[in-house]
Design a protein around this motif. Structure first.
Motif, mmCIF file in Angstrom:
data_model
loop_
_atom_site.group_PDB
_atom_site.id
_atom_site.type_symbol
_atom_site.label_atom_id
_atom_site.label_comp_id
_atom_site.label_asym_id
_atom_site.label_seq_id
_atom_site.Cartn_x
_atom_site.Cartn_y
_atom_site.Cartn_z
ATOM 1 N N SER A 56 0.835 -1.199 0.000
ATOM 2 C CA SER A 56 0.000 0.000 0.000
ATOM 3 C C SER A 56 0.871 1.252 0.000
ATOM 4 C CB SER A 56 -0.917 0.013 1.229
ATOM 5 O OG SER A 56 -0.151 0.228 2.390
ATOM 6 N N ARG A 57 0.240 2.364 -0.085
ATOM 7 C CA ARG A 57 0.949 3.650 -0.107
ATOM 8 C C ARG A 57 1.070 4.250 1.297
ATOM 9 N NH1 ARG A 57 3.464 4.469 -4.898
ATOM 10 N NH2 ARG A 57 2.175 3.688 -6.570
ATOM 11 N N ARG A 58 0.627 3.525 2.334
ATOM 12 C CA ARG A 58 0.640 4.091 3.681
ATOM 13 C C ARG A 58 2.051 4.224 4.243
ATOM 14 N NH1 ARG A 58 -2.700 0.723 7.534
ATOM 15 N NH2 ARG A 58 -1.776 -0.935 6.333
ATOM 16 N N GLY A 59 2.937 3.279 3.947
ATOM 17 C CA GLY A 59 4.278 3.279 4.522
ATOM 18 C C GLY A 59 5.165 4.347 3.902
ATOM 19 N N ASN A 60 6.196 4.715 4.622
ATOM 20 C CA ASN A 60 7.184 5.658 4.103
ATOM 21 C C ASN A 60 8.035 4.967 3.047
ATOM 22 O OD1 ASN A 60 6.294 7.539 5.927
ATOM 23 N ND2 ASN A 60 7.809 6.998 7.459
ATOM 24 N N TRP A 61 8.748 5.735 2.264
ATOM 25 C CA TRP A 61 9.577 5.155 1.208
ATOM 26 C C TRP A 61 10.722 4.351 1.796
ATOM 27 C CZ3 TRP A 61 14.706 6.305 0.998
ATOM 28 C CH2 TRP A 61 15.129 7.408 1.723
ATOM 29 N N TRP A 62 11.266 4.773 2.924
ATOM 30 C CA TRP A 62 12.384 4.038 3.524
ATOM 31 C C TRP A 62 11.908 2.734 4.154
ATOM 32 C CZ3 TRP A 62 12.406 3.081 8.737
ATOM 33 C CH2 TRP A 62 11.571 3.866 9.527
ATOM 34 N N GLN A 63 10.660 2.700 4.627
ATOM 35 C CA GLN A 63 10.113 1.445 5.150
ATOM 36 C C GLN A 63 9.943 0.434 4.022
ATOM 37 O OE1 GLN A 63 6.525 2.788 7.030
ATOM 38 N NE2 GLN A 63 7.502 2.994 9.044
ATOM 39 N N ARG A 64 9.455 0.913 2.885
ATOM 40 C CA ARG A 64 9.318 0.020 1.731
ATOM 41 C C ARG A 64 10.683 -0.455 1.242
ATOM 42 N NH1 ARG A 64 6.172 3.719 -1.509
ATOM 43 N NH2 ARG A 64 4.699 4.392 0.034
ATOM 44 N N ALA A 65 11.662 0.448 1.248
ATOM 45 C CA ALA A 65 13.012 0.065 0.827
ATOM 46 C C ALA A 65 13.606 -0.975 1.771
ATOM 47 C CB ALA A 65 13.906 1.303 0.762
ATOM 48 N N LEU A 66 13.399 -0.800 3.084
ATOM 49 C CA LEU A 66 13.883 -1.793 4.050
ATOM 50 C C LEU A 66 13.194 -3.136 3.860
ATOM 51 C CD1 LEU A 66 14.206 0.246 7.369
ATOM 52 C CD2 LEU A 66 16.043 -0.746 5.998
ATOM 53 N N MET A 67 11.904 -3.114 3.603
ATOM 54 C CA MET A 67 11.165 -4.356 3.385
ATOM 55 C C MET A 67 11.682 -5.068 2.138
ATOM 56 S SD MET A 67 8.509 -6.291 4.393
ATOM 57 C CE MET A 67 7.262 -5.318 5.192
ATOM 58 N N ILE A 68 11.887 -4.343 1.062
ATOM 59 C CA ILE A 68 12.379 -4.942 -0.174
ATOM 60 C C ILE A 68 13.791 -5.472 0.028
ATOM 61 C CG2 ILE A 68 13.065 -4.410 -2.553
ATOM 62 C CD1 ILE A 68 10.637 -2.485 -2.623
ATOM 63 N N ALA A 69 14.635 -4.733 0.743
ATOM 64 C CA ALA A 69 16.003 -5.197 1.018
ATOM 65 C C ALA A 69 15.993 -6.461 1.869
ATOM 66 C CB ALA A 69 16.802 -4.091 1.710
ATOM 67 N N GLY A 70 15.100 -6.541 2.839
ATOM 68 C CA GLY A 70 15.000 -7.741 3.671
ATOM 69 C C GLY A 70 14.560 -8.951 2.871
ATOM 70 N N VAL A 71 13.558 -8.766 2.023
ATOM 71 C CA VAL A 71 13.085 -9.866 1.179
ATOM 72 C C VAL A 71 14.185 -10.297 0.216
ATOM 73 C CG1 VAL A 71 11.436 -10.465 -0.655
ATOM 74 C CG2 VAL A 71 10.655 -9.273 1.395
ATOM 75 N N ALA A 72 14.913 -9.341 -0.357
ATOM 76 C CA ALA A 72 16.010 -9.667 -1.269
ATOM 77 C C ALA A 72 17.126 -10.419 -0.541
ATOM 78 C CB ALA A 72 16.555 -8.392 -1.912
ATOM 79 N N ALA A 73 17.404 -10.037 0.715
ATOM 80 C CA ALA A 73 18.436 -10.724 1.483
ATOM 81 C C ALA A 73 18.038 -12.166 1.772
ATOM 82 C CB ALA A 73 18.712 -9.973 2.787
ATOM 83 N N VAL A 74 16.791 -12.389 2.133
ATOM 84 C CA VAL A 74 16.331 -13.754 2.412
ATOM 85 C C VAL A 74 16.369 -14.598 1.140
ATOM 86 C CG1 VAL A 74 14.294 -15.117 3.064
ATOM 87 C CG2 VAL A 74 14.946 -13.122 4.411
ATOM 88 N N LEU A 75 15.874 -14.056 0.032
ATOM 89 C CA LEU A 75 15.898 -14.804 -1.229
ATOM 90 C C LEU A 75 17.324 -15.064 -1.692
ATOM 91 C CD1 LEU A 75 12.953 -13.130 -3.197
ATOM 92 C CD2 LEU A 75 13.000 -15.371 -2.081
ATOM 93 N N GLY A 76 18.211 -14.095 -1.528
ATOM 94 C CA GLY A 76 19.619 -14.295 -1.888
ATOM 95 C C GLY A 76 20.265 -15.387 -1.050
ATOM 96 N N PHE A 77 19.974 -15.401 0.249
ATOM 97 C CA PHE A 77 20.515 -16.455 1.111
ATOM 98 C C PHE A 77 20.014 -17.820 0.664
ATOM 99 C CE2 PHE A 77 19.942 -19.306 4.726
ATOM 100 C CZ PHE A 77 21.251 -19.409 5.167
ATOM 101 N N LEU A 78 18.711 -17.918 0.384
ATOM 102 C CA LEU A 78 18.157 -19.200 -0.043
ATOM 103 C C LEU A 78 18.767 -19.659 -1.365
ATOM 104 C CD1 LEU A 78 14.379 -18.765 0.848
ATOM 105 C CD2 LEU A 78 16.066 -20.185 2.017
#
Length: 106
Positions: A56-78
């Protein structure tokens, strides 16, 4: 002196503040209630990130960036760590099975 100690009386504010012992509060509820003080909010605020914040558009841009970075880190590890380890273990298992089948005829 003993007669004065046995009498119950209301202490003055100064006596109550200076007294270092157990007292009975006048007009109290009889419970062990602690005095409530309001110091205001001075703690650390914790905000959890979830999929709704990402989509959604409710979160700040840095929150979305952190979420995307976290998901990318987990997928990269896997993909780069867990998958190669699993493939090596499966390969070793297949090799051991073939060797046992070849030499022991099982």
């Amino acid at each position: 002196m003993e007669q004065e100690e046995g009498k119950v009386r209301v202490m003055s504010r100064q006596e109550r503040n200076d007294y270092d012992g157990v007292t009975i509060e006048e007009g109290g509820t009889g419970g062990d209630e602690q005095p409530k003080t309001d110091f205001g909010y001075r703690g650390v605020r914790i905000h959890t990130l979830n999929w709704q914040d990402l989509l959604s558009r409710r979160g700040n841009w840095w929150q979305r960036a952190l979420m995307i970075a976290g998901v990318a880190a987990v997928l990269g590890f896997l993909f780069f760590v867990a998958l190669p380890v699993i493939l090596v273990l499966v390969g070793v298992g297949v090799a051991v099975w073939l060797v046992l089948r070849l030499f022991l005829g099982r």
